[in-house]
Structures are given as C-alpha cells and as structure tokens.
Enzyme design. Structure first.
Site, PDB file in Angstrom:
ATOM      1  N   SER A  89      -9.373   5.397 -13.830  1.00  0.00           N
ATOM      2  CA  SER A  89      -8.107   4.997 -13.233  1.00  0.00           C
ATOM      3  C   SER A  89      -7.611   5.987 -12.183  1.00  0.00           C
ATOM      4  O   SER A  89      -8.262   6.972 -11.861  1.00  0.00           O
ATOM      5  CB  SER A  89      -7.020   4.800 -14.288  1.00  0.00           C
ATOM      6  N   LYS A 141       0.834  -1.197   0.000  1.00  0.00           N
ATOM      7  CA  LYS A 141       0.000   0.000   0.000  1.00  0.00           C
ATOM      8  C   LYS A 141       0.867   1.244   0.000  1.00  0.00           C
ATOM      9  O   LYS A 141       2.007   1.238   0.442  1.00  0.00           O
ATOM     10  CB  LYS A 141      -0.957   0.024   1.191  1.00  0.00           C
ATOM     11  N   THR A 156     -10.262   0.808  -8.683  1.00  0.00           N
ATOM     12  CA  THR A 156      -9.920   1.272 -10.018  1.00  0.00           C
ATOM     13  C   THR A 156      -8.629   0.569 -10.424  1.00  0.00           C
ATOM     14  O   THR A 156      -8.237  -0.410  -9.799  1.00  0.00           O
ATOM     15  CB  THR A 156      -9.794   2.816 -10.060  1.00  0.00           C
ATOM     16  N   TYR A 157      -7.983   1.042 -11.467  1.00  0.00           N
ATOM     17  CA  TYR A 157      -6.718   0.466 -11.908  1.00  0.00           C
ATOM     18  C   TYR A 157      -5.691   1.577 -12.006  1.00  0.00           C
ATOM     19  O   TYR A 157      -6.027   2.761 -12.078  1.00  0.00           O
ATOM     20  CB  TYR A 157      -6.873  -0.262 -13.259  1.00  0.00           C
ATOM     21  N   ALA A 159     -14.507   8.197 -10.474  1.00  0.00           N
ATOM     22  CA  ALA A 159     -13.958   8.214  -9.115  1.00  0.00           C
ATOM     23  C   ALA A 159     -13.531   9.613  -8.683  1.00  0.00           C
ATOM     24  O   ALA A 159     -13.426   9.892  -7.489  1.00  0.00           O
ATOM     25  CB  ALA A 159     -12.779   7.257  -9.015  1.00  0.00           C
TER      26      ALA A 159
END
Length: 112
Positions: A21, A5, A53-54, A71
């Site tokens: 994204s 993270k 998301t990516y 987002a």
C-alpha cells in the site's frame, strides 16, 4: 476517467517490510477525494516508475507519504510522486488536483 490526484507529493518514508500500500495523510486523502482502500496509480517523477497499489490513511496533518511493501523498491525518501485515483463512468467528470508543497501541505486545489 481521472477523478482526482495529489500532485508532486514528497515521499517521507519507504517501508519494504510492510504488507503493501501507500500510507497518505488522511487530510490529503479527504481533500483529494481519494478513499481509504482505493486502488491508485503512482507515478514517480524522479525515476519514471509507475505502479498501482491501494491507500491507507496516515495521521491527520502529519504529511506522511509512505510507500510500503514491494513498491518501496520503486521510490526513495524525498522522491516526488503523483497519486491518481480514477472513476469508471459513462459520463464526463471534472477532475480535481491537490497540489502540495515539500512538506505535503496543500497549497492549491484545481478543478479541470
């Protein structure tokens, strides 16, 4: 299992008209071990929103943390977010956390 993270990154911009994204400084992606195109969970510390998301790579060393597409409605510039990458595994793994300052520069790495 949580693999890695980026902890308490600062949103540098939101781009509603982008196709989706989160754009993250490529240095941060590499340090955290998060891949370009990887599905990630984002937790907004300021408002409690959580979404998936990516990732897209932003310029190295820029500190960019841009939330894109729909987002972008869940974050404001300056919000603190946590970006989490996971791994499907049948074995326990050690997680890595990359802690950043207000400019999204790494201040500490922790292995759990």
């Amino acid at each position: 299992m949580l693999r890695s993270k980026i902890h308490r990154a600062t949103v540098t911009e939101t781009r509603l008209d982008y196709e989706g994204s989160i754009t993250i400084d490529e240095d941060l992606l590499e340090r955290a071990g998060i891949w370009v195109g990887e599905k990630v969970t984002i937790a907004n510390v300021n408002n409690g929103a959580r979404f998936e998301t990516y990732t897209v790579a932003g310029g190295k060393g820029t500190g960019i943390m841009a939330v894109n597409g729909a987002a972008a409605r869940l974050c404001d510039k300056g919000d603190k977010i946590i970006i989490m990458g996971y791994e499907l595994t049948s074995e326990p793994i050690r997680s890595k956390a990359v802690l950043v300052d207000g400019d999204n520069k790494v201040v500490k790495e922790v292995i759990y």
